[in-house]
Enzyme design. Structure first.
Site, PDB file in Angstrom:
ATOM      1  CG  ASP A  98     -34.617   4.855 -33.621  1.00  0.00           C
ATOM      2  OD1 ASP A  98     -35.213   3.952 -34.237  1.00  0.00           O
ATOM      3  OD2 ASP A  98     -33.814   5.636 -34.152  1.00  0.00           O
ATOM      4  CG  ASP A 199     -33.787   0.907 -37.656  1.00  0.00           C
ATOM      5  OD1 ASP A 199     -33.309   1.964 -38.086  1.00  0.00           O
ATOM      6  OD2 ASP A 199     -33.234  -0.207 -37.796  1.00  0.00           O
ATOM      7  CD  GLU A 241     -34.856   3.866 -41.721  1.00  0.00           C
ATOM      8  OE1 GLU A 241     -33.869   4.482 -42.140  1.00  0.00           O
ATOM      9  OE2 GLU A 241     -34.751   2.805 -41.069  1.00  0.00           O
ATOM     10  CG  HIS A 315     -29.053   8.646 -37.940  1.00  0.00           C
ATOM     11  ND1 HIS A 315     -30.437   8.751 -37.977  1.00  0.00           N
ATOM     12  CD2 HIS A 315     -28.792   7.323 -38.014  1.00  0.00           C
ATOM     13  CE1 HIS A 315     -30.967   7.551 -38.070  1.00  0.00           C
ATOM     14  NE2 HIS A 315     -29.995   6.658 -38.090  1.00  0.00           N
ATOM     15  CG  ASP A 316     -29.078   6.370 -41.584  1.00  0.00           C
ATOM     16  OD1 ASP A 316     -28.134   6.079 -40.828  1.00  0.00           O
ATOM     17  OD2 ASP A 316     -30.228   5.902 -41.442  1.00  0.00           O
TER      18      ASP A 316
HETATM   19  C1  GLC Z   1     -31.642   2.404 -40.239  1.00  0.00           C
HETATM   20  C2  GLC Z   1     -30.869   3.367 -39.383  1.00  0.00           C
HETATM   21  C3  GLC Z   1     -29.415   3.177 -39.650  1.00  0.00           C
HETATM   22  C4  GLC Z   1     -29.055   1.759 -39.260  1.00  0.00           C
HETATM   23  C5  GLC Z   1     -29.940   0.741 -39.955  1.00  0.00           C
HETATM   24  C6  GLC Z   1     -29.851  -0.612 -39.308  1.00  0.00           C
HETATM   25  O1  GLC Z   1     -31.538   2.673 -41.584  1.00  0.00           O
HETATM   26  O2  GLC Z   1     -31.306   4.677 -39.601  1.00  0.00           O
HETATM   27  O3  GLC Z   1     -28.622   4.106 -38.976  1.00  0.00           O
HETATM   28  O4  GLC Z   1     -27.718   1.499 -39.586  1.00  0.00           O
HETATM   29  O5  GLC Z   1     -31.290   1.096 -39.924  1.00  0.00           O
HETATM   30  O6  GLC Z   1     -30.491  -0.624 -38.060  1.00  0.00           O
END
Ligand code: GLC
Ligand code: CA
Length: 545
Positions: A98, A199, A241, A315-316
């Site tokens: 990641d 990310d 993402e 996980h979010d």
């Molecule tokens: C992404 C991650 C999340 C994190 C955010 C900041 O959305 O999936 O868990 O808090 O980025 O890095």
């Protein structure tokens, strides 16, 4: 490896601190993951996406990185990571790291240096604006609440943080910073990883003074430069993402020239319960017809160029069985239905740990929660005078900790996750919902996932075929067809707890005869034409080319 192998792959996401604890400190770790590789192999997955395990003060559970080239001692060391990569490889599984590149931790050496003085060589690695205390440059808000600007009195400057104050934004306009990042990525590639998840990558082109966060003017330039200098042409799986992606931008991010990413995570289907223009916590009722429309739009729009990822959970996000399914009477049926619906679509599926067991959301008292976003929300909304019950309702529905309770391995204390005290409470339903029980029961959700993964790999039409939504306005049924040379697959899903009578049948099969189809898979014993609560069926017909 076969070119574009990732189009046929199934990926499993691991949130290490909640996966398996090997040393009894209550926190999952790399040796814990290694001890479960056979479980993952048996499930049939091809790649593991490991959320950040780098050295970090853990303000946002590792998404605040203090050193991109070392492992946080709570998870193990670099040798454990190398061992994981090697042992996964022995089982035909690759590891995806990641990459958190929009921001670092404020404890990263770059930021420590950057805040020493305006002419420090690392100063410009971050985003600074001159100003006056109490007068931030603009109204920009952090995704975790409050202003996105933090005052540093010694420098008389603000720095940007789109997430917590401990996650200062990196300045992508600085070439030295970009090149250090690329060097780090190549160092991981040399360690033999199979790819990366990037990310919040659509934020790196930000121009905060103009109010631009996502999709900034230089975004694609940066991504292409990174691609050319690191993972491009190496046949790795890369997934960006991108919360703000539309089909148009997704086609650029995942274009078939391969100069950006293999695919993106887009979130349109998970945002449809959010009130227009409001925060994710301001909920509106789920709209099933809209869900069909959104998922189908992404299927058809990316049919020629670009590539989808397929996911319900991460996980979010809250647990899907508690969101769109039924986590009570029909937990197993609805979880299987939701999996069926997604796994026959075109794209690369991602399973989030515990989804294969149909793990559910939790309702804890506020003291049991750990997530920075959720705790900030609670505090902020209490101050603003929201009733406590209403805040808790938002947390039960969408809080990120729903997905972060430990994996439920067996019925022993703490679900077999740890012999110590877990960092966050285990969902009390572990005595009933756990991997050990499901491994030995043929009708379990876990075994259904295995069958799905297996089937996916056998059917040509799933990877390459066309997609067509049937009965778009039907209030209970999600039905679609996948067609490719020599094969036609029809997927039928009842999204509700009520039966659907037999009139769907003629509408779906039109003039065709039932006998031409074989029932490939279902979450019920073969019954009548009527569809039972949350029933899912997959039919196949072999066609002449
Ligand atoms: C992404 C991650 C999340 C994190 C955010 C900041 O959305 O999936 O868990 O808090 O980025 O890095
Ligand atoms: Ca541990």
């Amino acid at each position: 490896m076969k070119k574009d192998w990732w189009k046929e792959a199934v990926v499993y996401e691991i949130y290490p601190r909640s996966f398996m604890d090997s040393n009894g400190d209550g926190i999952g770790d790399l040796q814990g993951i290694i001890s479960k590789l056979d479980y993952l192999k048996e499930l049939g997955v091809d790649a593991l996406w490991i959320t950040p395990v780098y050295k970090s003060p853990q303000d946002d559970n590792g998404y605040d990185i203090a050193d991109y080239m070392s492992i946080d001692p709570m998870f193990g060391g670099l040798s454990d990571m190398e061992e994981l990569i090697a042992k996964a490889k022995e089982r035909g599984i690759c590891v995806l790291m990641d990459l958190v590149l929009n921001h670092s931790s404020d404890e990263h050496i770059w930021f420590q240096e950057a805040k020493k003085s305006r002419d420090n060589r690392y100063h410009d690695y971050y985003v600074w604006v001159d100003g006056e205390e109490g007068h931030p440059p603009n109204e920009l808000c952090s995704c975790f609440g409050g202003s996105a600007w933090e005052w540093v009195p010694e420098l008389k400057q603000y720095y940007l943080h789109q997430f917590s104050v401990k996650q200062p934004d990196l300045n992508w306009e600085n070439k030295n910073m970009r090149y250090e990042i690329y060097r780090m990525i190549n160092w991981w590639i040399d360690k033999g990883v199979g790819g990366f998840r990037l990310d919040v990558i659509d934020l790196i082109g930000k121009e905060p003074l103009k109010g631009i966060t996502g999709n900034g003017p230089h975004l694609h330039e940066y991504i292409r430069e990174m691609n050319a200098r690191t993972f491009g042409g190496k046949n790795l799986l890369t997934v960006g993402e991108t919360w703000g992606a539309t089909p148009e931008t997704a086609k650029i991010f995942s274009n078939s020239d391969g100069d950006e990413f293999s695919m993106v995570f887009q979130f349109e289907h998970s945002l449809l319960d959010q009130q227009e223009g409001k925060e994710k916590w301001d909920l509106k009722p789920l709209d099933f017809v809209k869900l069909k429309k959104i998922l189908s739009k992404w299927q058809t729009e990316l049919s020629d160029n670009g590539w989808n990822s397929l996911f319900w959970n991460n996980h979010d996000l809250p647990r899907i069985v508690s969101r769109w399914g039924n986590d009570d009477t029909y937990r197993e049926e609805s979880a299987k239905m939701l999996a069926t619906l997604l796994y026959f679509m075109k794209g690369t599926p991602f399973i989030y740990q515990g989804e294969e067991l149909a793990m559910t959301n939790v309702k804890y008292p506020i003291e049991e929660y750990r997530d920075i976003e959720l705790l900030n929300l609670y505090r902020e909304r209490l101050e603003k005078g929201y009733p406590k019950e209403e805040i808790m309702q938002s947390i039960y529905t969408k809080g990120r900790d729903n997905a972060r309770t430990p994996m439920q391995w067996n019925a022993s204390p703490n679900g077999g996750f740890t012999t110590g005290t877990p960092w966050i409470k285990v969902n009390p339903n572990y005595t009933e919902i756990n991997a050990e029980e499901q491994l030995q029961r043929s009708g379990s959700v876990l075994n259904y996932y295995k069958a799905l993964i297996h089937l996916r790999k056998q059917l040509k039409s799933i990877c390459r075929g066309d997609y067509e939504l049937l009965l778009p306005e039907h209030k209970q049924l999600f039905a679609y067809v996948r067609c490719s040379e020599g094969e036609k697959v029809i997927v039928i899903c009842n999204f509700t707890a009520s039966e659907i009578d037999d009139d769907w049948y003629c509408k779906v099969f039109r003039e065709e005869k039932e006998g031409e189809y074989e029932l490939l898979l279902s979450n019920y014993e073969k019954g009548n034409v009527e569809l039972k609560p949350y029933e899912a069926r997959v039919y196949r017909k072999r066609t002449a080319d």
